[in-house]
Design an enzyme around this catalytic site. Sequence first.
Site, PDB file in Angstrom:
ATOM      1  N   HIS A 178       0.698  -1.260  -0.140  1.00 39.56           N
ATOM      2  CA  HIS A 178       0.071   0.093   0.010  1.00 39.56           C
ATOM      3  C   HIS A 178       0.802   1.312   0.052  1.00 39.56           C
ATOM      4  O   HIS A 178       0.378   2.064   0.653  1.00 39.56           O
ATOM      5  CB  HIS A 178      -1.047   0.087   1.291  1.00 39.56           C
ATOM      6  CG  HIS A 178      -2.351   0.581   0.777  1.00 39.56           C
ATOM      7  ND1 HIS A 178      -2.559   1.817   0.155  1.00 39.56           N
ATOM      8  CD2 HIS A 178      -3.618   0.045   0.643  1.00 39.56           C
ATOM      9  CE1 HIS A 178      -3.715   2.080   0.076  1.00 39.56           C
ATOM     10  NE2 HIS A 178      -4.325   0.935   0.216  1.00 39.56           N
ATOM     11  N   GLU A 307      -2.100  -0.445  -6.325  1.00 40.98           N
ATOM     12  CA  GLU A 307      -1.891  -1.583  -5.517  1.00 40.98           C
ATOM     13  C   GLU A 307      -2.222  -2.859  -6.754  1.00 40.98           C
ATOM     14  O   GLU A 307      -3.198  -3.217  -7.208  1.00 40.98           O
ATOM     15  CB  GLU A 307      -3.011  -1.788  -4.667  1.00 40.98           C
ATOM     16  CG  GLU A 307      -3.155  -0.674  -3.329  1.00 40.98           C
ATOM     17  CD  GLU A 307      -4.312  -0.300  -2.833  1.00 40.98           C
ATOM     18  OE1 GLU A 307      -4.918  -1.226  -2.354  1.00 40.98           O
ATOM     19  OE2 GLU A 307      -5.004   0.952  -2.974  1.00 40.98           O
TER      20      GLU A 307
HETATM   21  C1  FUC Z   1      -7.678   1.534  -1.061  1.00 38.70           C
HETATM   22  C2  FUC Z   1      -9.131   1.368  -1.195  1.00 38.70           C
HETATM   23  C3  FUC Z   1      -9.783   1.631   0.005  1.00 38.70           C
HETATM   24  C4  FUC Z   1      -9.085   2.263   1.281  1.00 38.70           C
HETATM   25  C5  FUC Z   1      -7.524   1.816   1.164  1.00 38.70           C
HETATM   26  C6  FUC Z   1      -6.957   2.679   2.384  1.00 38.70           C
HETATM   27  O1  FUC Z   1      -6.855   0.150  -1.013  1.00 38.70           O
HETATM   28  O2  FUC Z   1      -9.572   0.723  -1.982  1.00 38.70           O
HETATM   29  O3  FUC Z   1     -10.976   2.274  -0.376  1.00 38.70           O
HETATM   30  O4  FUC Z   1      -9.346   3.463   1.355  1.00 38.70           O
HETATM   31  O5  FUC Z   1      -6.992   2.122   0.024  1.00 38.70           O
END
Ligand code: FUC
Length: 342
Positions: A178, A307
């Site tokens: 992320h 992602e």
């Molecule tokens: C992404 C989004 C989600 C969430 C996350 C922090 O994966 O799809 O909605 O806000 O980030």
Amino acid sequence: MNIEETIFDTYQGHSIHKITLTNDNNVAISLLSLGATWHEFLVPIQDKQKNILLNFSTAHDYLSNPFYIGMAIGRTAGRIKNGTFPLNGQSVTVPTNEGQNTLHGGPSGFNTLIWDYNSCQSDEAVSITFSRSISHNEDGFPGDLAATVTYTLDNHNRVTLQFTGESNEDTLFNPTSHAYFNLSDSKTILGHQLMIASSEYLEMDSEKIPTGKLLPVKGTPFDFTTNQQLGDAIQALQGTTEKGFDDIYKITPNQQPIVKLSDPTSHRSLTISSSRNALVVFTSNSFTKNLAFNSGAGEPYMGIALESQTLPDTPNHPGFGDVVLPKNQKISQTITYQYMNK
Ligand code: FUC
């Protein structure tokens, strides 16, 4: 090639380590043992280094918001509807953490864990492998999972992120990173250009759960098949509730890289290659000023998360792919990030 370790912070009585890997071009990445987090991606500008990732300076800042900044995501990226899915003919329920749904591995996902690690160095690359055993009691998913997250930086300014999983029972494994990127010298990513190898994205319901329907990007602001300026695309979404991108793209098979992000002003760019069939694009639409990023107070569009994963809520949509990790089998997933400046 160099490896440096420091103490980043203390969290719940545990030292959180920061490990910095530097290559021969003065490009560096740093990682945190909390959440196997990608904390910095430092690229050379003149005689200094510039960080192109959003990050925080304390463990508390990382864990006190719902945005998973830089963190490793597992066992399953994205949302599982009602925390329930079929596995081997049984209905399995796992802990929920967003209303009735399970987001990014649930309340005890990879991002909440403190990971062990070891390092490895050669003439051409340097890497850190985080490892952790996660019992089924700890995160509520079936099976005890042995997971690793390896970050490798090489002399081609490439970061390769490899996840492995092995479980003593059949379980799910759909990990991702992320990391949020901002390649520019501006506070937002609105001046960046984006290209994605995708002609379809997923329809979602009001809880951001895929309905199963695919929508064509052609003729819409979701079309990144050719370079599009993010500021223009985000402007075109101002009439929507999200006011930006939080969307799931189906990746065109065999097209690499799957995404290119570039900043025309600084000439910095990043490509991502991966064999996974989805890319989630989140443009930080809901960031608020209480988020104490090292680059300043939070605001919408400060960074973009890209992602790479398998289409989420996978077991509830058989056409989306297969994220079952069969017992006693080791599965490996790799995402490669290539930095360029020209
Ligand atoms: C992404 C989004 C989600 C969430 C996350 C922090 O994966 O799809 O909605 O806000 O980030």
